[in-house]
Design an enzyme around this catalytic site. Sequence first.
Site, PDB file in Angstrom:
ATOM      1  N   SER A  37       0.857  -1.202   0.000  1.00 60.28           N
ATOM      2  CA  SER A  37       0.000   0.000   0.000  1.00 60.28           C
ATOM      3  C   SER A  37       0.890   1.249   0.000  1.00 60.28           C
ATOM      4  CB  SER A  37      -0.846  -0.021   1.276  1.00 60.28           C
ATOM      5  OG  SER A  37      -1.459   1.227   1.499  1.00 60.28           O
ATOM      6  N   TYR A  75      -3.798  -0.757   9.913  1.00 60.93           N
ATOM      7  CA  TYR A  75      -3.567  -0.974   8.476  1.00 60.93           C
ATOM      8  C   TYR A  75      -2.138  -0.551   8.110  1.00 60.93           C
ATOM      9  CZ  TYR A  75      -4.524  -0.849   3.418  1.00 60.93           C
ATOM     10  OH  TYR A  75      -4.503  -1.066   2.057  1.00 60.93           O
TER      11      TYR A  75
HETATM   12  P1  NAP Z   1     -11.661  -4.869  -1.537  1.00 64.14           P
HETATM   13  O1  NAP Z   1     -12.502  -4.655  -2.736  1.00 64.14           O
HETATM   14  O2  NAP Z   1     -12.164  -4.497  -0.191  1.00 64.14           O
HETATM   15  O3  NAP Z   1     -11.127  -6.363  -1.542  1.00 64.14           O
HETATM   16  C1  NAP Z   1     -10.527  -6.970  -0.426  1.00 64.14           C
HETATM   17  C2  NAP Z   1     -10.574  -8.468  -0.627  1.00 64.14           C
HETATM   18  O4  NAP Z   1     -10.051  -9.130   0.537  1.00 64.14           O
HETATM   19  C3  NAP Z   1     -11.999  -8.968  -0.822  1.00 64.14           C
HETATM   20  O5  NAP Z   1     -11.993 -10.019  -1.736  1.00 64.14           O
HETATM   21  C4  NAP Z   1     -12.321  -9.468   0.581  1.00 64.14           C
HETATM   22  O6  NAP Z   1     -13.374 -10.383   0.646  1.00 64.14           O
HETATM   23  C5  NAP Z   1     -11.005 -10.099   0.935  1.00 64.14           C
HETATM   24  N1  NAP Z   1     -10.957 -10.407   2.357  1.00 64.14           N
HETATM   25  C6  NAP Z   1     -11.011  -9.536   3.386  1.00 64.14           C
HETATM   26  N2  NAP Z   1     -11.006 -10.201   4.551  1.00 64.14           N
HETATM   27  C7  NAP Z   1     -10.951 -11.523   4.246  1.00 64.14           C
HETATM   28  C8  NAP Z   1     -10.941 -12.711   5.021  1.00 64.14           C
HETATM   29  N3  NAP Z   1     -10.995 -12.693   6.358  1.00 64.14           N
HETATM   30  N4  NAP Z   1     -10.891 -13.902   4.373  1.00 64.14           N
HETATM   31  C9  NAP Z   1     -10.881 -13.945   3.024  1.00 64.14           C
HETATM   32  N5  NAP Z   1     -10.897 -12.856   2.241  1.00 64.14           N
HETATM   33  C10 NAP Z   1     -10.934 -11.658   2.845  1.00 64.14           C
HETATM   34  O7  NAP Z   1     -10.372  -4.002  -1.687  1.00 64.14           O
HETATM   35  P2  NAP Z   1      -9.207  -3.979  -2.767  1.00 64.14           P
HETATM   36  O8  NAP Z   1      -8.912  -2.560  -2.976  1.00 64.14           O
HETATM   37  O9  NAP Z   1      -9.475  -4.835  -3.948  1.00 64.14           O
HETATM   38  O10 NAP Z   1      -8.032  -4.582  -1.874  1.00 64.14           O
HETATM   39  C11 NAP Z   1      -7.168  -5.599  -2.261  1.00 64.14           C
HETATM   40  C12 NAP Z   1      -5.832  -5.403  -1.591  1.00 64.14           C
HETATM   41  O11 NAP Z   1      -5.245  -4.194  -2.056  1.00 64.14           O
HETATM   42  C13 NAP Z   1      -5.910  -5.275  -0.071  1.00 64.14           C
HETATM   43  O12 NAP Z   1      -4.809  -5.929   0.523  1.00 64.14           O
HETATM   44  C14 NAP Z   1      -5.811  -3.771   0.143  1.00 64.14           C
HETATM   45  O13 NAP Z   1      -5.313  -3.449   1.405  1.00 64.14           O
HETATM   46  C15 NAP Z   1      -4.850  -3.406  -0.957  1.00 64.14           C
HETATM   47  N6  NAP Z   1      -4.839  -1.995  -1.338  1.00 64.14           N
HETATM   48  C16 NAP Z   1      -5.948  -1.399  -1.875  1.00 64.14           C
HETATM   49  C17 NAP Z   1      -5.864  -0.053  -2.228  1.00 64.14           C
HETATM   50  C18 NAP Z   1      -7.025   0.696  -2.823  1.00 64.14           C
HETATM   51  O14 NAP Z   1      -6.909   1.901  -2.993  1.00 64.14           O
HETATM   52  N7  NAP Z   1      -8.135   0.069  -3.141  1.00 64.14           N
HETATM   53  C19 NAP Z   1      -4.696   0.644  -2.038  1.00 64.14           C
HETATM   54  C20 NAP Z   1      -3.609   0.004  -1.490  1.00 64.14           C
HETATM   55  C21 NAP Z   1      -3.687  -1.318  -1.158  1.00 64.14           C
HETATM   56  P3  NAP Z   1     -14.853  -9.850   1.018  1.00 64.14           P
HETATM   57  O15 NAP Z   1     -15.363  -9.162  -0.188  1.00 64.14           O
HETATM   58  O16 NAP Z   1     -15.581 -11.110   1.361  1.00 64.14           O
HETATM   59  O17 NAP Z   1     -14.696  -8.930   2.194  1.00 64.14           O
END
Ligand code: NAP
Length: 250
Positions: A142, A155
């Site tokens: 991140s 986080y």
């Molecule tokens: P997201 O849409 O919230 O996706 C997060 C994913 O993690 C979802 O598939 C979620 O499943 C899964 N997850 C969460 N808790 C879980 C658990 N206990 N067991 C299994 N699966 C679980 O967000 P995203 O943006 O795509 O995030 C993906 C990664 O990128 C994360 O590590 C996030 O921190 C990182 N990231 C995102 C951003 C951004 O701006 N979006 C920036 C930097 C880093 P559910 O749908 O069932 O909750």
Amino acid sequence: MILDKFSLKGKVAIVTGSNTGLGQGICRAYAEAGAKVIGVSRRPSTETKELIGDAFHNVIADLSSTEVIPSIIEQAIEKFGRVDILVNNAGIIKRQDSIEFSEENWDSVLNVNLKTVFFLTQAVAQQFLKQGTGGKIINIASMLSYQGGIRVPSYTASKSAIKGVTMTLANEWAKYGINVNGIAPGYMATNNTAQLRSDEDRSADILSRIPAGRWGTPADLEGAAVFLASDASDYVNGFTIAVDGGWLAR
Ligand code: NAP
């Protein structure tokens, strides 16, 4: 041919958090690059399965506990026979003022974003050694692997730590032909940032300092994700690549 080095033909990837957002985009890109994909999610990855078809298999698991790890590896082997790539993408974020931040908001984030990531990575690396192959591990980091953030102490702790652990594992496992690297997405339009984007002031603030002038999308991450999973990155070890529209360059 240089483009052949980017092919994932014949490879099997495990991608966590496969039902939505960045994880879904990575699954789709890997399948398009020729891989078979085991998507791990706690809710069914129905849409991802529809997008990809037979090259995708969904394993349902709650990654807040390490207990599910042996079964993830077993199901991957049973379905596709081997593992070559792991993307630790699943992650959660809890927003609360640090002055009153709860132990629950600390532990839940550290468990999913760091503890399970470490032990799943260890189990997959053990599988690589058992196969007598190398492999690729990609940790989704991140901007808060580099910066402090606001109201997100657990986080930031988890994402700063994951960047460090990425380097540790790269140091220990390069000799086995295992590459461990990270991708640090910038501000991407997914569920993770829904709350931020719905706050008009914060959203405008963020947008005004992204040199690319827009929020990122899952598609923006796909090139880096395929590169780090492919033979094209065989001499890249322990580095976390920012895909952030220039945010960190400001
Ligand atoms: P997201 O849409 O919230 O996706 C997060 C994913 O993690 C979802 O598939 C979620 O499943 C899964 N997850 C969460 N808790 C879980 C658990 N206990 N067991 C299994 N699966 C679980 O967000 P995203 O943006 O795509 O995030 C993906 C990664 O990128 C994360 O590590 C996030 O921190 C990182 N990231 C995102 C951003 C951004 O701006 N979006 C920036 C930097 C880093 P559910 O749908 O069932 O909750």
